[in-house]
Design an enzyme around this catalytic site. Structure first.
Site, PDB file in Angstrom:
ATOM      1  N   GLU A  75      39.379  -8.600  20.285  1.00 50.07           N
ATOM      2  CA  GLU A  75      39.352  -7.147  20.108  1.00 50.07           C
ATOM      3  C   GLU A  75      38.028  -6.707  19.483  1.00 50.07           C
ATOM      4  O   GLU A  75      37.525  -7.332  18.543  1.00 50.07           O
ATOM      5  CB  GLU A  75      40.515  -6.748  19.207  1.00 50.07           C
ATOM      6  N   LYS A 101      43.821   1.003  23.903  1.00 47.62           N
ATOM      7  CA  LYS A 101      44.923   0.564  23.047  1.00 47.62           C
ATOM      8  C   LYS A 101      45.881   1.722  22.762  1.00 47.62           C
ATOM      9  O   LYS A 101      45.476   2.794  22.308  1.00 47.62           O
ATOM     10  CB  LYS A 101      44.365   0.003  21.749  1.00 47.62           C
ATOM     11  N   CYS A 159      46.059  -6.528  20.986  1.00 48.65           N
ATOM     12  CA  CYS A 159      46.580  -6.888  19.674  1.00 48.65           C
ATOM     13  C   CYS A 159      47.987  -6.339  19.396  1.00 48.65           C
ATOM     14  O   CYS A 159      48.964  -6.832  19.925  1.00 48.65           O
ATOM     15  CB  CYS A 159      45.580  -6.463  18.600  1.00 48.65           C
TER      16      CYS A 159
END
Length: 262
Positions: A41, A110, A144
């Protein structure tokens, strides 16, 4: 498809140095027969760099994207990399997938932001399932914290994702996510998951490493330790097909019973 996981925090704050680290990793991955390299990330810039996240953010087709496309084409392997994406005045925590000929295949923002650092600097994305075709596999993108929501991964399973790429910045003491949650997600959704973490101390954060490629039988095909590493494993479509036949979770679902979940 041989997949290389680059477990590294790079050089926080320096896009130029991180491009060099990525190029070196791409050379080593290609030499080992990899068709795909996945970074953590926000690899392009670093994670714990404060307001520099916004300053260093680039469009999906910016200069860094061009540099990575050139790296991918020169080493003849696909690259998925985490970066802060600028779209007008908005900044997203994103991952972009580039093919082995340098074509931009997919870009994901995200959807579930974690903690004050991310909420202070990023806007959440709104598209849960982003996919591309790569070497005969349907590849999905996630970042994540997203993978810790079972609904997210199930949405990918229902959309046919074979290999889910998850650039990550997983912190101490949450290493159980890499050790336990990710292999379970791979098993319950019958897919491969490449979970690729940052490692070491960065500002106030301690990243735990433990990057893994988990298979649909719930077994890690490779797992890094707590140092900077490049690890490789195969996502095998033949094994995936056999596993799905023997573990019919998706066919045995009863969606009519689950309406209260949403």
């Amino acid at each position: 498809m041989r997949t290389a996981l680059l477990q590294s925090s790079g050089r926080p704050g320096s896009v130029a140095e991180n491009l060099k680290v990525l190029d070196d990793a791409a050379a080593r991955a290609a030499a080992a027969g990899a068709a795909l390299l996945v970074t953590p990330e926000l690899f392009l810039t670093g994670y714990a760099i404060g307001d520099d996240l916004r300053r260093l953010a680039e469009p999906a087709d910016g200069d860094a994207a061009d540099a990575i496309a050139e790296t991918a084409a020169r080493h003849r392997l696909a690259v998925a990399y985490g970066y802060p994406e600028r779209a007008g005045d908005t900044v997203y925590n994103s991952v972009q997938l580039v093919s082995a000929d340098g074509t931009r295949l997919a870009n994901y923002r995200k959807t579930h932001l974690y903690g004050s650092l991310e909420r202070d600097h990023f806007t959440p994305g709104e598209q849960t399932v982003v996919q591309a075709q790569l070497d005969g596999l349907t590849v999905g993108l996630m970042i994540c914290y997203d993978v810790e929501f079972p609904e997210n991964v199930r949405a990918h399973a229902l959309a046919g994702t074979d290999l889910l790429l998850v650039p990550t910045a997983q912190l101490h003491p949450f290493q159980f996510v890499a050790e336990a949650v990710v292999p379970v997600r791979a098993f319950e959704n019958q897919m491969y998951i490449a979970y690729v973490n940052r490692v070491g101390q960065e500002g106030e954060f301690e990243f735990v490493g433990l990057s893994t490629l988990a298979a649909p039988d719930g077994v890690a095909r490779t797992r890094a330790g707590r140092t900077e590493e490049l690890v490789l494993a195969d996502a095998d479509p033949v094994f995936l097909a056999a596993s799905r036949e023997n573990n019919p979770y998706l066919q045995d679902r009863r969606p009519a019973l689950y309406g209260s979940l949403v």
